[in-house]
Design a protein around this motif. Structure first.
Motif, PDB file in Angstrom:
ATOM      1  N   VAL A 180      -4.927   5.338  17.153  1.00 33.92           N
ATOM      2  CA  VAL A 180      -4.725   3.955  16.725  1.00 33.92           C
ATOM      3  C   VAL A 180      -3.889   3.934  15.686  1.00 33.92           C
ATOM      4  O   VAL A 180      -3.555   4.605  14.690  1.00 33.92           O
ATOM      5  CB  VAL A 180      -6.082   3.348  16.174  1.00 33.92           C
ATOM      6  CG1 VAL A 180      -6.039   1.993  15.391  1.00 33.92           C
ATOM      7  CG2 VAL A 180      -7.137   3.481  17.218  1.00 33.92           C
ATOM      8  N   ASN A 181      -2.835   2.943  16.092  1.00 36.51           N
ATOM      9  CA  ASN A 181      -1.869   2.344  15.128  1.00 36.51           C
ATOM     10  C   ASN A 181      -2.235   1.092  14.450  1.00 36.51           C
ATOM     11  O   ASN A 181      -2.239   0.219  14.978  1.00 36.51           O
ATOM     12  CB  ASN A 181      -0.373   2.235  15.542  1.00 36.51           C
ATOM     13  CG  ASN A 181       0.632   1.359  15.051  1.00 36.51           C
ATOM     14  OD1 ASN A 181       0.806   0.458  14.976  1.00 36.51           O
ATOM     15  ND2 ASN A 181       1.349   2.382  14.330  1.00 36.51           N
ATOM     16  N   CYS A 182      -2.141   1.513  12.992  1.00 39.02           N
ATOM     17  CA  CYS A 182      -2.530   0.209  12.085  1.00 39.02           C
ATOM     18  C   CYS A 182      -1.250  -0.240  11.241  1.00 39.02           C
ATOM     19  O   CYS A 182      -0.837   0.811  10.533  1.00 39.02           O
ATOM     20  CB  CYS A 182      -3.648   0.495  11.491  1.00 39.02           C
ATOM     21  SG  CYS A 182      -4.217  -0.762  10.292  1.00 39.02           S
ATOM     22  N   LYS A 183      -1.001  -1.516  11.333  1.00 39.50           N
ATOM     23  CA  LYS A 183       0.069  -1.781  10.510  1.00 39.50           C
ATOM     24  C   LYS A 183      -0.279  -3.056  10.045  1.00 39.50           C
ATOM     25  O   LYS A 183      -0.958  -3.998  10.345  1.00 39.50           O
ATOM     26  CB  LYS A 183       1.257  -2.063  11.437  1.00 39.50           C
ATOM     27  CG  LYS A 183       2.668  -2.156  10.641  1.00 39.50           C
ATOM     28  CD  LYS A 183       3.830  -2.396  11.559  1.00 39.50           C
ATOM     29  CE  LYS A 183       5.224  -2.477  10.764  1.00 39.50           C
ATOM     30  NZ  LYS A 183       6.341  -2.405  11.862  1.00 39.50           N
ATOM     31  N   SER A 184       0.318  -3.231   8.384  1.00 38.06           N
ATOM     32  CA  SER A 184      -0.298  -4.398   7.755  1.00 38.06           C
ATOM     33  C   SER A 184       1.328  -4.821   7.204  1.00 38.06           C
ATOM     34  O   SER A 184       2.033  -4.189   6.535  1.00 38.06           O
ATOM     35  CB  SER A 184      -1.035  -3.964   6.594  1.00 38.06           C
ATOM     36  OG  SER A 184      -1.312  -4.895   5.718  1.00 38.06           O
ATOM     37  N   VAL A 185       1.296  -6.291   6.813  1.00 39.50           N
ATOM     38  CA  VAL A 185       2.158  -7.025   6.210  1.00 39.50           C
ATOM     39  C   VAL A 185       1.546  -8.034   5.220  1.00 39.50           C
ATOM     40  O   VAL A 185       0.301  -8.325   5.564  1.00 39.50           O
ATOM     41  CB  VAL A 185       3.160  -7.740   6.772  1.00 39.50           C
ATOM     42  CG1 VAL A 185       4.009  -7.015   7.620  1.00 39.50           C
ATOM     43  CG2 VAL A 185       2.416  -8.635   7.722  1.00 39.50           C
ATOM     44  N   GLY A 186       1.959  -8.087   4.092  1.00 39.37           N
ATOM     45  CA  GLY A 186       1.338  -8.996   2.770  1.00 39.37           C
ATOM     46  C   GLY A 186       0.281  -8.027   2.097  1.00 39.37           C
ATOM     47  O   GLY A 186       0.406  -7.031   2.048  1.00 39.37           O
ATOM     48  N   LEU A 187      -0.639  -8.813   1.710  1.00 44.36           N
ATOM     49  CA  LEU A 187      -1.594  -7.982   0.472  1.00 44.36           C
ATOM     50  C   LEU A 187      -3.002  -8.281   0.954  1.00 44.36           C
ATOM     51  O   LEU A 187      -3.603  -9.338   0.419  1.00 44.36           O
ATOM     52  CB  LEU A 187      -1.368  -8.600  -0.980  1.00 44.36           C
ATOM     53  CG  LEU A 187      -1.560  -7.618  -1.905  1.00 44.36           C
ATOM     54  CD1 LEU A 187      -0.422  -6.183  -1.636  1.00 44.36           C
ATOM     55  CD2 LEU A 187      -1.011  -8.143  -3.399  1.00 44.36           C
ATOM     56  N   PRO A 188      -3.521  -7.762   1.842  1.00 47.97           N
ATOM     57  CA  PRO A 188      -4.832  -8.010   2.219  1.00 47.97           C
ATOM     58  C   PRO A 188      -5.963  -8.106   1.289  1.00 47.97           C
ATOM     59  O   PRO A 188      -6.799  -8.986   1.412  1.00 47.97           O
ATOM     60  CB  PRO A 188      -5.459  -6.734   3.484  1.00 47.97           C
ATOM     61  CG  PRO A 188      -3.830  -6.402   3.844  1.00 47.97           C
ATOM     62  CD  PRO A 188      -3.272  -6.398   2.644  1.00 47.97           C
ATOM     63  N   ALA A 189      -5.865  -7.151   0.195  1.00 42.81           N
ATOM     64  CA  ALA A 189      -7.038  -6.939  -0.682  1.00 42.81           C
ATOM     65  C   ALA A 189      -7.363  -8.149  -1.535  1.00 42.81           C
ATOM     66  O   ALA A 189      -8.263  -7.994  -2.195  1.00 42.81           O
ATOM     67  CB  ALA A 189      -6.840  -5.566  -1.452  1.00 42.81           C
ATOM     68  N   ILE A 190      -6.421  -9.079  -1.524  1.00 45.41           N
ATOM     69  CA  ILE A 190      -6.485 -10.360  -2.304  1.00 45.41           C
ATOM     70  C   ILE A 190      -7.255 -11.624  -1.526  1.00 45.41           C
ATOM     71  O   ILE A 190      -7.702 -12.377  -2.211  1.00 45.41           O
ATOM     72  CB  ILE A 190      -5.268 -10.798  -3.003  1.00 45.41           C
ATOM     73  CG1 ILE A 190      -4.464 -11.457  -1.988  1.00 45.41           C
ATOM     74  CG2 ILE A 190      -4.572  -9.713  -3.768  1.00 45.41           C
ATOM     75  CD1 ILE A 190      -3.087 -12.052  -2.604  1.00 45.41           C
ATOM     76  N   ARG A 218      -5.407   2.056  -3.124  1.00 39.81           N
ATOM     77  CA  ARG A 218      -4.551   2.030  -2.160  1.00 39.81           C
ATOM     78  C   ARG A 218      -4.873   0.640  -1.502  1.00 39.81           C
ATOM     79  O   ARG A 218      -5.472   0.908  -0.593  1.00 39.81           O
ATOM     80  CB  ARG A 218      -4.455   3.149  -1.290  1.00 39.81           C
ATOM     81  CG  ARG A 218      -3.354   3.568  -0.546  1.00 39.81           C
ATOM     82  CD  ARG A 218      -3.574   4.407   0.255  1.00 39.81           C
ATOM     83  NE  ARG A 218      -3.523   5.475   0.961  1.00 39.81           N
ATOM     84  CZ  ARG A 218      -3.484   6.022   1.918  1.00 39.81           C
ATOM     85  NH1 ARG A 218      -3.282   5.982   2.424  1.00 39.81           N
ATOM     86  NH2 ARG A 218      -3.476   6.788   2.479  1.00 39.81           N
ATOM     87  N   THR A 219      -5.818  -1.103  -2.155  1.00 39.24           N
ATOM     88  CA  THR A 219      -4.993  -2.099  -2.488  1.00 39.24           C
ATOM     89  C   THR A 219      -5.336  -3.085  -3.587  1.00 39.24           C
ATOM     90  O   THR A 219      -4.982  -4.089  -3.671  1.00 39.24           O
ATOM     91  CB  THR A 219      -4.979  -2.917  -0.900  1.00 39.24           C
ATOM     92  OG1 THR A 219      -4.687  -2.014  -0.045  1.00 39.24           O
ATOM     93  CG2 THR A 219      -3.806  -4.006  -0.903  1.00 39.24           C
ATOM     94  N   THR A 220      -5.743  -3.272  -4.562  1.00 36.55           N
ATOM     95  CA  THR A 220      -5.834  -4.437  -5.613  1.00 36.55           C
ATOM     96  C   THR A 220      -5.495  -3.933  -6.964  1.00 36.55           C
ATOM     97  O   THR A 220      -6.244  -3.438  -7.618  1.00 36.55           O
ATOM     98  CB  THR A 220      -7.405  -4.314  -5.794  1.00 36.55           C
ATOM     99  OG1 THR A 220      -7.685  -3.284  -6.390  1.00 36.55           O
ATOM    100  CG2 THR A 220      -8.136  -4.913  -4.949  1.00 36.55           C
TER     101      THR A 220
END
Length: 442
Positions: free
Chosen positions: A341-351, A431-433
């Motif tokens: 699985v390729n997982c890619k993120s932009v922005g800041l999900p944890a907020i 590794r996000t908040t």
């Protein structure tokens, strides 16, 4: 500011790219890079993937040099102290390295397992550096009957995936209710649990390791879990997060702790009293700074892209008058490959407080999840759909409302936002908040 002496402490990705950027910015003075490892700067993302599976030898991860930096390299000796008034860095061998401007790029290290709970047993590994990967690779080649991975974040997932690619039996323990939940929330996390189980991983959720036990030769043999069960394993990989390498700054007067070095939005380091320290900057995994797009937060991004872009920002500001300084404000981005699985993120999900699937479906392992906070789109995560993220990034940059109106042909007829499902939101500093520390390492 083209002359003088610049010292970079940290000879990895951020340090190397900062050195190159300094020369690109016209710096012609003396440039020194200090690194605690004996190796030339190398790329870390392949360590948990290509190196462990044998696709790439560890010594083939050396980062390409983009230009001649004409630098003095002091490798294999750690920095142990900083005298800010005297403008000197102290090394472990007693040498003192003077500077006119300093860049702190010492990054992070894997959080260790306590010695009292079995951390010193043979077969217990951390994975952060090249030597770590080489040692672990050697043990995996020996064919242990089972590998235990402690922690189901990005590193833990990638290690478990590599072990399954090698045909090894794997047990993964996770303190929370789903893998990746602290970084991506419960909705995507519960989907990720399916990736683990479909790959044949023995996934133990809401479970912690109490102690690692060894035999008379101090070789790992089993783990005792919080539910009273045991797991027999000859190799364990501890993947429970990262700690900033700031101990050498303990008596420097800078605003530091194990979460990182506090900076302003131009990468200038702050003193413990909150004032800016002249001519001292930070970049990469060790830096915590206020992102203009996410007010009220201090971010530390353990991300490859951020290390490169922040190094360039710091280099520009180190060579220009403060009136010409740039803010460091790129949109956070990271990726991970695990279990096919390729997982890619932009922005800041944890907020985020809400999430909605805007394209595809969770059960088909091809989807996009959009994240919202207080009615604004703040992040998007794409699974096996990486090409669509540019459009989401533009919407995030524009401050688009949440949920976004996309009318995507593969989107749901009635998108229904739900709670984002981030655990322990009251402790979102980490590794996000309030520090927000997104810890994806790629």
């Amino acid at each position: 500011m083209s002359a003088g002496r610049i010292v970079i402490v940290g000879a990895s990705l951020a340090g190397l790219r900062a050195a190159e950027a300094l020369r690109d910015e016209g710096f012609t003075g003396e440039l020194t890079l200090i690194g605690d490892e004996p190796h030339e700067p190398y790329d870390r993302p392949p360590l948990s993937k290509a190196v462990l599976t044998g696709w790439l030898p560890g010594d083939h991860t050396v980062l390409p040099r983009l230009r001649d930096i004409d630098a003095r390299w002091l490798l294999g000796t750690a920095a142990t102290g900083l005298d800010v008034p005297g403008r000197e860095v102290t090394l472990a061998d007693g040498r003192r390295v003077p500077y006119d401007r300093l860049l702190i790029a010492t990054g992070t290290r894997a959080r260790p397992w306590p010695e009292s709970s079995g951390g010193g047993l043979h077969g217990v590994h951390l994975l952060r550096g090249r030597d770590d990967a080489d040692r672990l690779r050697t043990e995996l080649l020996a064919g242990p009957h089972r590998v235990l991975v402690v922690g189901a974040g990005f590193t833990g997932g990638e290690v478990a995936s590599s072990c399954r690619d090698l045909g090894l039996a794997v047990t993964v323990t996770q303190r929370g209710a789903a893998p990746l939940a602290s970084a991506l929330g419960g909705v995507v996390g519960h989907a990720a649990a399916g990736w683990y189980r479909d790959a044949g991983v023995d996934l133990r959720l809401n479970t912690t390791v109490q102690v690692l036990e060894g035999d008379s030769r101090r070789r790992l043999r089993r783990a005792v879990l919080s539910d009273g069960s045991t797991v027999d394993a000859e190799v364990a990989v501890v993947a429970t997060g990262a700690v900033a390498n700031t101990e050498w700054l303990a008596h420097s007067g800078l605003a530091t702790d194990d979460r990182g070095v506090t900076c302003d939005a131009t990468c200038r380091v702050r003193a413990a009293d909150g004032t800016v320290v002249p001519d001292v900057f930070a970049a990469g995994d060790v830096a915590r700074w206020p992102h203009p797009r996410y007010p009220g937060q201090l971010l530390r991004l353990d991300h490859w892209d951020n290390a490169v872009s922040q190094a360039r920002t710091a280099a520009h500001n180190m060579t220009h008058d403060p009136l010409d300084h740039r803010l460091h404000q790129p949109l956070p981005a990271f990726w991970s490959n695990q279990f096919g699985v390729n997982c890619k993120s932009v922005g800041l999900p944890a907020i985020a407080d809400q999430v909605v699937v805007t394209q595809g479906s969770l059960d088909r392992r091809r989807f996009v999840a959009a994240y919202g906070h207080a009615g604004r789109l703040v992040a998007a995560v794409a699974v096996n759909s990486p090409r669509v993220l540019d459009g989401y990034a533009a919407l995030i940059e524009a401050g688009a409302p949440f949920p976004p109106v996309l009318n995507a042909p593969d989107g749901p007829a009635q998108p229904t936002p739900v709670d984002a499902g981030f655990p322990h939101r009251a402790h979102a500093e980490g590794r996000t908040t309030g520090q927000l520390v997104p810890t994806a390492h790629t």
